[in-house]
Structures are given as structure tokens and as C-alpha cells.
Enzyme design. Sequence first.
Site, short mmCIF file in Angstrom:
data_model
loop_
_atom_site.label_atom_id
_atom_site.label_comp_id
_atom_site.label_asym_id
_atom_site.label_seq_id
_atom_site.Cartn_x
_atom_site.Cartn_y
_atom_site.Cartn_z
N ASP A 49 -4.23 0.18 7.99
CA ASP A 49 -3.18 1.20 8.00
C ASP A 49 -3.33 2.13 9.19
O ASP A 49 -2.37 2.43 9.91
CB ASP A 49 -3.24 1.98 6.69
CG ASP A 49 -2.18 3.06 6.58
OD1 ASP A 49 -1.01 2.78 6.94
OD2 ASP A 49 -2.50 4.17 6.14
N HIS A 82 -6.17 4.08 -0.27
CA HIS A 82 -6.20 3.77 1.16
C HIS A 82 -6.23 5.02 2.04
O HIS A 82 -6.46 4.91 3.25
CB HIS A 82 -5.04 2.85 1.56
CG HIS A 82 -3.68 3.49 1.56
ND1 HIS A 82 -2.93 3.61 0.41
CD2 HIS A 82 -2.94 4.03 2.56
CE1 HIS A 82 -1.78 4.19 0.70
NE2 HIS A 82 -1.75 4.47 2.00
N HIS A 83 -6.05 6.21 1.46
CA HIS A 83 -6.20 7.44 2.23
C HIS A 83 -7.50 8.18 1.89
O HIS A 83 -7.69 9.32 2.30
CB HIS A 83 -5.00 8.37 2.01
CG HIS A 83 -3.78 7.95 2.77
ND1 HIS A 83 -3.74 7.91 4.15
CD2 HIS A 83 -2.56 7.53 2.34
CE1 HIS A 83 -2.53 7.50 4.53
NE2 HIS A 83 -1.81 7.25 3.45
N LYS A 111 5.98 5.43 -1.49
CA LYS A 111 6.90 6.20 -0.65
C LYS A 111 8.34 6.02 -1.09
O LYS A 111 9.23 6.76 -0.63
CB LYS A 111 6.73 5.80 0.82
CG LYS A 111 5.43 6.35 1.41
CD LYS A 111 5.30 6.05 2.89
CE LYS A 111 4.02 6.65 3.46
NZ LYS A 111 3.84 6.34 4.90
N HIS A 136 0.82 -1.22 0.00
CA HIS A 136 0.00 0.00 0.00
C HIS A 136 0.85 1.27 0.00
O HIS A 136 0.43 2.30 -0.52
CB HIS A 136 -0.96 0.00 1.20
CG HIS A 136 -0.32 0.30 2.51
ND1 HIS A 136 0.52 -0.59 3.16
CD2 HIS A 136 -0.38 1.39 3.31
CE1 HIS A 136 0.95 -0.07 4.29
NE2 HIS A 136 0.41 1.14 4.41
N ASP A 137 2.04 1.20 0.57
CA ASP A 137 2.90 2.38 0.66
C ASP A 137 4.08 2.33 -0.30
O ASP A 137 5.07 3.05 -0.10
CB ASP A 137 3.43 2.54 2.09
CG ASP A 137 2.49 3.35 2.98
OD1 ASP A 137 1.58 4.01 2.45
OD2 ASP A 137 2.69 3.33 4.21
N HIS A 193 2.23 10.09 -2.46
CA HIS A 193 2.69 8.70 -2.51
C HIS A 193 1.64 7.73 -3.07
O HIS A 193 2.03 6.74 -3.70
CB HIS A 193 3.22 8.24 -1.14
CG HIS A 193 2.19 7.88 -0.13
ND1 HIS A 193 1.69 8.78 0.77
CD2 HIS A 193 1.57 6.68 0.15
CE1 HIS A 193 0.83 8.18 1.56
NE2 HIS A 193 0.72 6.92 1.21
#
Length: 318
Positions: free
Chosen positions: A264, A235-236, A186, A182-183, A211
Site C-alpha cells: 500500500d 494495514h495502517h 472507503k 484492503h480499502d 475506513h
Amino acid sequence: MAISDTKHTRVRLNSLPPAQPIPFDLFVQIGQKFIHYLRAGDKLDAAKLYTFERKAPEAFFVRVEDREKYKAFIHEIVNGSALKVEEKALVLRESSLSLVEELFEIEDVGRALNESKIIIDQFIGFMAEDPAGMAHLVGLSSHDFYTYNHSLDVGIYSLGIAQATGYNDADLKEVGLGGLFHDIGKRNVPLEIITKKGGLDDSEWALMQKHPQYGLIILQDNSSSDNVKACCFEHHESFLGNGYPQQLTGPDINHMARVTAIADTYDALTSKRSYNVPMRPKDAVELMRTKLAGRYDPDLLKALCEVLFRMESHKIAI
């Protein structure tokens, strides 16, 4: 300490249970040298391992050519009957963290994605073998907010929530991979922003908020599935429509991305960082159910609570 050199690769101490014959040589790193510690076929002594763990770094090393032997050994241990379920959970998590560390360091994202499928498959198989398996895995969360730990823990939490929701095996694989990566975006955010102690200023926050887009491009370039890409890109987002980067509202957010969002947030709230004190798991869930409730799928919040309830029912500390 380096994760590996050209001839050795790192494996975590707790992925190697004592009293089990180890089918490959083990090494320790002292300075820049790799010193032979255990000959293939010998067993680790529990008392010596405990002393070693207290006085030395948390890893052994194996030869690069023995990497497949190591993975086969882990598979045999986790699927065998020699260890209790809680011991298997520790071996599985620690070995997976070693692989995640290695995979996240390489430039070849395609290889990382393919090899990570093996990790997710092992978790799913372990969950299916024993009803307490997932509870024990969740109970081993490191609560340290480092990239590798966080990514692995979000993957594990996502699997637990999805399992409680009734996902089938194929969808579990997707949501597990989505949580793990998911990240991934970054990678393209400056390291000084990722590791900054304290809050970000406006310009730094603007870069950090990119990101999900960076991750979407990386995953798109590596032919990831739509669901895995959504876990990264959405996801944000918030059920209220005030998330980023698209300001989607609840019904428009991919279901697996909703799972990832809860996993998360829960891991972020309960993890230790350089600039904050972690919340207790129960306090974190209460915050998510009250002050933050509107941001998340309410059914998935209930699923998170079910996962934690299972831990309590198996007398696992949370």
C-alpha cells in the site's frame, strides 16, 4: 463514459491482443449509443487498434451475455502459447482491471469477493508458469492513484512480496484477496473526502481513519477469512506502535497485513495524485528503508527489494 449499461459491459482495449480471433462482438460507445465495431470471429488489426487507442477512450464494450465468453477468452490467451510473457501480463492486468472496476461498482460485496478469487487465481497461475511473470505484472503498474488501479496494484504487489517470502498457493490467494480489498471500507467514507485535492483537515482525517473499521464490518458481514479481514483492518498499523486503529506493535500485526502495508505504501508513494508528484520506485524504496524503516517488517522490505531486483534482471523498467 459509463462502465456499462444494462446490455453492455466495458472491456479495456489492451486486454484484447491484435491478430487473435475474437469470439464475441465488440462495440464502441458514441454518446449514448453502442455502435457495432467488430464481428465475432474477426481479428483486431494492430494499426487500427493503435489509431483507435490514440483517438478514442480506452475501452470496447461487449454484450452482457458475452461476459463469460470474454473471461474464457482471457483464460485461454493467458494459458496458451501464442503470446510472449510480457504480452500475457498486459492482457491479464488489463482484463483484471476491467473486472475490478465492475466488481467495485456493485453493491453485492459477497459476489465481488467470490468473483475476485478468479482474478487472484489467474495471477497465481501466471506467476507459477513463468518466473518473469510477476516481474512483468509489477512493471505494468499504472502509477495512477485511482481506487480501482490502486486496489489492483496493491493486490499484485502483495502477491509479489509474498511469493518472494515463500508463501504457498493457499496463502498467496489470501494475501492477494486481502490486498485487493484492503480499502473496501472507503465505500463508507464521503466521496468528497476521498477525492479531495490537497490535505485533509482534522475532522476529515478522523473520518478517513475509520475506513479500516468500516472495511472490517463489511468483510465480517460477508464471511471473509481472518487473514483477509486483517489485511483490511491492520494495514495502517506500524511496527513502532503508532499506527491506527489499534496501535499494534510489530509482533502483534498479522503477517499478511504487514505485506499489505508495504504494498500500500509503495504504491501510494509511486502513484500520481492530483496534489503530488510521484516518487521514482527506487527513491520510494529508499525512503521506506531509511526514514520509514521502523514502521515495516524488515524482512518484507527486503522481499519488496527482491521483487524490484527481478524486474531489473529481466530488463523491465521501474
